[in-house]
Design a protein around this motif. Structure first.
Motif, PDB file in Angstrom:
ATOM      1  N   GLY A   1       0.799  -1.216   0.000  1.00  0.00           N
ATOM      2  CA  GLY A   1       0.000   0.000   0.000  1.00  0.00           C
ATOM      3  C   GLY A   1       0.831   1.266   0.000  1.00  0.00           C
ATOM      4  N   ASP A   2       2.076   1.162   0.443  1.00  0.00           N
ATOM      5  CA  ASP A   2       2.982   2.312   0.461  1.00  0.00           C
ATOM      6  C   ASP A   2       3.785   2.428  -0.828  1.00  0.00           C
ATOM      7  N   LEU A   3       4.143   1.284  -1.395  1.00  0.00           N
ATOM      8  CA  LEU A   3       4.971   1.268  -2.597  1.00  0.00           C
ATOM      9  C   LEU A   3       4.651   0.020  -3.416  1.00  0.00           C
ATOM     10  N   ASP A   4       4.141   0.238  -4.629  1.00  0.00           N
ATOM     11  CA  ASP A   4       3.893  -0.850  -5.565  1.00  0.00           C
ATOM     12  C   ASP A   4       5.187  -1.100  -6.335  1.00  0.00           C
ATOM     13  N   VAL A   5       5.872  -2.202  -6.011  1.00  0.00           N
ATOM     14  CA  VAL A   5       7.195  -2.435  -6.604  1.00  0.00           C
ATOM     15  C   VAL A   5       7.115  -2.745  -8.097  1.00  0.00           C
ATOM     16  N   THR A   6       5.917  -2.974  -8.626  1.00  0.00           N
ATOM     17  CA  THR A   6       5.798  -3.167 -10.070  1.00  0.00           C
ATOM     18  C   THR A   6       5.735  -1.840 -10.816  1.00  0.00           C
ATOM     19  N   ASP A   7       5.669  -0.730 -10.089  1.00  0.00           N
ATOM     20  CA  ASP A   7       5.614   0.619 -10.680  1.00  0.00           C
ATOM     21  C   ASP A   7       7.025   1.201 -10.686  1.00  0.00           C
ATOM     22  N   ARG A   8       7.671   1.215 -11.847  1.00  0.00           N
ATOM     23  CA  ARG A   8       9.054   1.663 -11.937  1.00  0.00           C
ATOM     24  C   ARG A   8       9.232   3.086 -11.430  1.00  0.00           C
ATOM     25  N   GLY A   9       8.339   3.967 -11.818  1.00  0.00           N
ATOM     26  CA  GLY A   9       8.465   5.352 -11.389  1.00  0.00           C
ATOM     27  C   GLY A   9       8.387   5.493  -9.888  1.00  0.00           C
ATOM     28  N   ALA A  10       7.469   4.753  -9.267  1.00  0.00           N
ATOM     29  CA  ALA A  10       7.318   4.829  -7.813  1.00  0.00           C
ATOM     30  C   ALA A  10       8.553   4.260  -7.112  1.00  0.00           C
TER      31      ALA A  10
ATOM     32  N   GLY B   1      11.451   6.697  -7.585  1.00  0.00           N
ATOM     33  CA  GLY B   1      11.214   7.901  -6.797  1.00  0.00           C
ATOM     34  C   GLY B   1      11.468   7.676  -5.317  1.00  0.00           C
ATOM     35  N   THR B   2      10.968   6.572  -4.778  1.00  0.00           N
ATOM     36  CA  THR B   2      11.131   6.296  -3.352  1.00  0.00           C
ATOM     37  C   THR B   2      12.593   6.081  -2.986  1.00  0.00           C
ATOM     38  N   ILE B   3      13.283   5.250  -3.746  1.00  0.00           N
ATOM     39  CA  ILE B   3      14.657   4.896  -3.380  1.00  0.00           C
ATOM     40  C   ILE B   3      15.627   6.037  -3.652  1.00  0.00           C
ATOM     41  N   THR B   4      15.463   6.738  -4.751  1.00  0.00           N
ATOM     42  CA  THR B   4      16.405   7.826  -5.045  1.00  0.00           C
ATOM     43  C   THR B   4      16.162   9.049  -4.170  1.00  0.00           C
TER      44      THR B   4
ATOM     45  N   ALA C   1      17.190   1.098  -9.115  1.00  0.00           N
ATOM     46  CA  ALA C   1      17.205   2.210  -8.166  1.00  0.00           C
ATOM     47  C   ALA C   1      18.375   2.088  -7.199  1.00  0.00           C
ATOM     48  N   CYS C   2      18.636   0.856  -6.732  1.00  0.00           N
ATOM     49  CA  CYS C   2      19.784   0.647  -5.841  1.00  0.00           C
ATOM     50  C   CYS C   2      21.084   1.033  -6.544  1.00  0.00           C
ATOM     51  N   ASP C   3      21.192   0.671  -7.809  1.00  0.00           N
ATOM     52  CA  ASP C   3      22.397   0.988  -8.576  1.00  0.00           C
ATOM     53  C   ASP C   3      22.596   2.498  -8.681  1.00  0.00           C
ATOM     54  N   ARG C   4      21.516   3.231  -8.821  1.00  0.00           N
ATOM     55  CA  ARG C   4      21.607   4.689  -8.968  1.00  0.00           C
ATOM     56  C   ARG C   4      22.145   5.367  -7.712  1.00  0.00           C
ATOM     57  N   VAL C   5      21.782   4.827  -6.540  1.00  0.00           N
ATOM     58  CA  VAL C   5      22.178   5.499  -5.302  1.00  0.00           C
ATOM     59  C   VAL C   5      23.295   4.769  -4.554  1.00  0.00           C
TER      60      VAL C   5
END
Length: 287
Positions: free
Chosen positions: A33-42, A45-48, A88-92
């Protein structure tokens, strides 16, 4: 440490959060409910934006039989979503620890599976989880993939709860409960697994790791252990074969799910306890 946990409402995610908070980590625990991991943008956005030091990805669609009839959803949740988390992990520069499963093997081997055995999933669920492993290892910065099996914990639905409910819901007639005796594995308890996952995060371990409690049993033997643990006669459980299940399960199960924790043992990391100890603790917590 800043730690982000996906799948945080599940039994494993909950115990990872508790272990991390007890160790003093700054934790962001996100459920679906906080983060849909199938949504790339979400995910990006959350991790970065939060920029964690590490991510434990415990999010997955684990409905094995439902996966068999909806492979698109299975691969979206268990494979493509891992690509987004790894990206996302790779980016940060966050270390990724991704949770996988014994179902990446078909269960035909006549010995425990170690980390260098070739995966050969027999179900859609297993194939989707294997695809997720490849996504984590391909893009995650030094990612670790942790395979586990037969997971049970205090904070979710699992086989221990089911066995207790069924055992308490009837009399002590011998053989009234049936469990398969031709599928073997290592029951694994989240109270033990969660601190180990955090250690792998802190150590920034990479590659494939098998992590289970010790002690191989069949589902029949495990059910007997649970029933005995609540003070009921284990004789109320009888063994059956997988072929005798009625109705039959849509997805095939590995006959041999026993995972050899070879990497942990070779690296000098203490293995998780024999399953009977955390089983007794879980029963005491649930009763």
């Amino acid at each position: 440490m800043r730690l982000l946990i996906t799948g945080a409402a599940g039994q494993l995610g909950t115990d990872v959060r508790l272990a991390a908070e007890a160790a003093g980590d700054d934790v962001l625990a996100v459920a679906r409910g906080d983060l849909d991991v199938t949504d790339r943008g979400a995910v990006l956005g959350t991790i970065t934006s939060w920029r964690p030091d590490a991510v434990v990805n415990a999010a997955a669609w684990t409905a094995v039989d439902a996966c068999e009839t909806d492979p698109d959803r299975a691969f979206a949740a268990n494979a493509l979503a891992v690509r987004w988390v790894a990206e996302a992990c790779d980016r940060v520069g966050a270390h990724l620890v991704h949770v996988s499963t014994d179902y990446v093997f078909d269960g035909s081997l006549d010995r425990p599976y170690h980390e260098w055995d070739a995966p050969a999933p027999a179900s859609v669920y297993g194939a989707s989880k294997r695809a997720g492993e490849l996504e984590a290892l391909a893009l995650g910065t030094g990612a670790a993939v942790v395979r586990t099996s037969w997971v049970c914990g205090e904070h979710g639905s699992n086989m221990v709860r089911t066995i207790i409910r069924v055992a308490d819901g009837g009399d002590d007639t011998p053989g009234r409960m049936a469990f398969v005796d031709d599928q073997r594995g290592h029951p694994t308890f989240t109270a033990d697994l969660a601190p180990l996952l955090r250690r792998l995060v802190v150590d920034r371990r990479s590659g494939v790791v098998h992590a289970t409690n010790q002690g191989a049993v069949s589902w029949f033997e495990f059910a007997q252990a649970v029933v005995a643990g609540i003070g009921r006669p284990p004789e109320i459980v009888r063994p059956i074969t997988t072929a005798e299940l009625d109705p039959p399960r849509p997805a095939p199960r590995p006959a041999n799910s026993v995972l050899d924790n070879r990497v942990l043992r070779s690296a000098g990391i203490p293995l998780l306890r024999d399953f009977r100890q955390p089983l007794a603790e879980l029963i005491a917590a649930l009763r």
